[in-house]
Design a protein around this motif. Sequence first.
Motif, PDB file in Angstrom:
ATOM      1  N   PRO A   1       0.869  -1.198   0.000  1.00 19.14           N
ATOM      2  CA  PRO A   1       0.000   0.000   0.000  1.00 19.14           C
ATOM      3  C   PRO A   1       0.886   1.222   0.000  1.00 19.14           C
ATOM      4  N   CYS A   2       0.539   2.157  -0.830  1.00 25.86           N
ATOM      5  CA  CYS A   2       1.432   3.320  -0.967  1.00 25.86           C
ATOM      6  C   CYS A   2       1.241   4.269   0.196  1.00 25.86           C
ATOM      7  N   LYS A   3       0.252   3.959   1.117  1.00 24.09           N
ATOM      8  CA  LYS A   3       0.026   4.939   2.184  1.00 24.09           C
ATOM      9  C   LYS A   3       0.904   4.679   3.407  1.00 24.09           C
ATOM     10  N   CYS A   4       1.768   3.603   3.298  1.00 24.31           N
ATOM     11  CA  CYS A   4       2.649   3.354   4.452  1.00 24.31           C
ATOM     12  C   CYS A   4       1.870   3.096   5.728  1.00 24.31           C
ATOM     13  N   ILE A   5       0.927   2.145   5.651  1.00 24.33           N
ATOM     14  CA  ILE A   5       0.307   1.658   6.889  1.00 24.33           C
ATOM     15  C   ILE A   5       1.296   0.660   7.480  1.00 24.33           C
ATOM     16  N   LEU A   6       1.652   0.809   8.746  1.00 20.48           N
ATOM     17  CA  LEU A   6       2.791   0.073   9.300  1.00 20.48           C
ATOM     18  C   LEU A   6       2.519  -1.409   9.561  1.00 20.48           C
ATOM     19  N   SER A   7       1.248  -1.834   9.522  1.00 19.75           N
ATOM     20  CA  SER A   7       1.001  -3.251   9.864  1.00 19.75           C
ATOM     21  C   SER A   7       1.739  -4.156   8.886  1.00 19.75           C
ATOM     22  N   GLY A   8       2.279  -5.248   9.443  1.00 20.39           N
ATOM     23  CA  GLY A   8       3.064  -6.187   8.648  1.00 20.39           C
ATOM     24  C   GLY A   8       4.371  -6.504   9.333  1.00 20.39           C
ATOM     25  N   GLN A   9       5.297  -7.143   8.563  1.00 24.08           N
ATOM     26  CA  GLN A   9       6.565  -7.585   9.127  1.00 24.08           C
ATOM     27  C   GLN A   9       7.699  -6.753   8.522  1.00 24.08           C
ATOM     28  N   TRP A  10       8.599  -6.303   9.384  1.00 23.46           N
ATOM     29  CA  TRP A  10       9.711  -5.446   8.974  1.00 23.46           C
ATOM     30  C   TRP A  10      11.017  -6.019   9.506  1.00 23.46           C
ATOM     31  N   GLN A  11      12.126  -5.753   8.821  1.00 24.70           N
ATOM     32  CA  GLN A  11      13.453  -6.147   9.285  1.00 24.70           C
ATOM     33  C   GLN A  11      14.381  -4.955   9.177  1.00 24.70           C
ATOM     34  N   ASN A  12      15.262  -4.792  10.198  1.00 28.33           N
ATOM     35  CA  ASN A  12      16.154  -3.635  10.138  1.00 28.33           C
ATOM     36  C   ASN A  12      17.580  -4.021   9.776  1.00 28.33           C
ATOM     37  N   ASP A  13      18.462  -3.014   9.737  1.00 29.91           N
ATOM     38  CA  ASP A  13      19.852  -3.203   9.302  1.00 29.91           C
ATOM     39  C   ASP A  13      20.649  -4.081  10.258  1.00 29.91           C
ATOM     40  N   LEU A  14      20.114  -4.311  11.477  1.00 27.41           N
ATOM     41  CA  LEU A  14      20.788  -5.201  12.427  1.00 27.41           C
ATOM     42  C   LEU A  14      20.257  -6.628  12.330  1.00 27.41           C
ATOM     43  N   SER A  16      17.128  -7.374  13.139  1.00 27.95           N
ATOM     44  CA  SER A  16      15.984  -7.511  14.047  1.00 27.95           C
ATOM     45  C   SER A  16      14.700  -7.514  13.253  1.00 27.95           C
ATOM     46  N   GLN A  17      13.675  -8.183  13.802  1.00 24.22           N
ATOM     47  CA  GLN A  17      12.406  -8.280  13.090  1.00 24.22           C
ATOM     48  C   GLN A  17      11.281  -7.732  13.961  1.00 24.22           C
ATOM     49  N   VAL A  18      10.396  -6.978  13.317  1.00 20.34           N
ATOM     50  CA  VAL A  18       9.261  -6.358  13.977  1.00 20.34           C
ATOM     51  C   VAL A  18       8.001  -6.834  13.285  1.00 20.34           C
ATOM     52  N   HIS A  19       7.021  -7.266  14.074  1.00 15.96           N
ATOM     53  CA  HIS A  19       5.710  -7.608  13.527  1.00 15.96           C
ATOM     54  C   HIS A  19       4.727  -6.608  14.102  1.00 15.96           C
ATOM     55  N   ILE A  20       4.155  -5.773  13.245  1.00 14.45           N
ATOM     56  CA  ILE A  20       3.157  -4.796  13.686  1.00 14.45           C
ATOM     57  C   ILE A  20       1.779  -5.325  13.303  1.00 14.45           C
ATOM     58  N   PHE A  21       0.921  -5.418  14.318  1.00  9.77           N
ATOM     59  CA  PHE A  21      -0.428  -5.944  14.074  1.00  9.77           C
ATOM     60  C   PHE A  21      -1.279  -4.839  13.448  1.00  9.77           C
ATOM     61  N   ASP A  22      -2.583  -5.042  13.391  1.00  9.29           N
ATOM     62  CA  ASP A  22      -3.453  -4.073  12.721  1.00  9.29           C
ATOM     63  C   ASP A  22      -3.301  -2.667  13.298  1.00  9.29           C
ATOM     64  N   VAL A  23      -3.306  -1.678  12.422  1.00  7.59           N
ATOM     65  CA  VAL A  23      -3.295  -0.276  12.850  1.00  7.59           C
ATOM     66  C   VAL A  23      -4.744   0.171  12.995  1.00  7.59           C
ATOM     67  N   GLU A  24      -5.102   0.677  14.198  1.00  2.00           N
ATOM     68  CA  GLU A  24      -6.483   1.105  14.464  1.00  2.00           C
ATOM     69  C   GLU A  24      -6.794   2.392  13.707  1.00  2.00           C
ATOM     70  N   ALA A  25      -8.074   2.748  13.735  1.00  2.00           N
ATOM     71  CA  ALA A  25      -8.539   3.957  13.021  1.00  2.00           C
ATOM     72  C   ALA A  25      -7.894   5.221  13.583  1.00  2.00           C
ATOM     73  N   ASP A  26      -7.488   5.166  14.860  1.00  2.00           N
ATOM     74  CA  ASP A  26      -6.834   6.357  15.443  1.00  2.00           C
ATOM     75  C   ASP A  26      -5.319   6.318  15.257  1.00  2.00           C
ATOM     76  N   GLY A  27      -4.819   5.336  14.512  1.00  2.00           N
ATOM     77  CA  GLY A  27      -3.382   5.262  14.227  1.00  2.00           C
ATOM     78  C   GLY A  27      -2.601   4.429  15.217  1.00  2.00           C
ATOM     79  N   SER A  28      -3.271   3.974  16.305  1.00  2.00           N
ATOM     80  CA  SER A  28      -2.530   3.198  17.314  1.00  2.00           C
ATOM     81  C   SER A  28      -2.319   1.758  16.840  1.00  2.00           C
ATOM     82  N   PHE A  29      -1.252   1.143  17.349  1.00  2.00           N
ATOM     83  CA  PHE A  29      -0.955  -0.239  16.986  1.00  2.00           C
ATOM     84  C   PHE A  29      -0.186  -0.914  18.105  1.00  2.00           C
ATOM     85  N   SER A  30      -0.144  -2.240  18.029  1.00  2.00           N
ATOM     86  CA  SER A  30       0.738  -2.990  18.929  1.00  2.00           C
ATOM     87  C   SER A  30       1.491  -3.998  18.060  1.00  2.00           C
TER      88      SER A  30
END
Length: 125
Positions: A1-14, A16-30
């Motif tokens: 998605p071109c809007k950069c919704i953060l939900s999904g799996q990410w990996q950084n330069d070290l 490390s892996q981050v799994h972001i669950f659904d982003v709520e309507a107010d932008g909050s996430f866990s």
Amino acid sequence: PCKCILSGQWQNDLGSQVHIFDVEADGSFSGEYRTAVSATQAPIQPALLCGSQQLHGEGQQPTFGFTVNWKSFSDSTTVFVGQCFVDKSGEESLHTMWLLREEVNSGKDDWKATRTGCNVFTRIA
Ligand SMILES: O=C1N[C@H]2[C@H](CS[C@H]2CCCCC(=O)c2ccc3ccc4cccc5ccc2c3c45)N1
């Protein structure tokens, strides 16, 4: 998605892996953070994170922040702040800076308790 919704799996330069669950309507996430590195001898379990991203901006490259509470033999916390960028081919990346606060036993050690750095995350799922 071109809007950069953060939900999904990410990996950084070290690595490390981050799994972001659904982003709520107010932008909050866990989510969960699996670090590939640590500054302590003790093993680090996957940690829970929570945060929020901007959603209302016309810009498709929102800013965000999140907090990670590490579970180890004693306490430490990292806060990440950054922005999601989308390149010409639609690839998203998260450019972040972080502050890692270790728990110290006395206020006289407060001065040396915070590390800082930066990480870039790319989407892996
Ligand atoms: O992907 C990325 N990984 C690194 C960067 C920013 S977050 C960082 C990983 C931090 C893991 C937790 C840790 O090192 C940690 C955890 C618990 C601790 C308990 C007690 C401590 C006492 C002194 C020093 C510490 C240093 C790191 C600590 C802890 C302590 N990006």
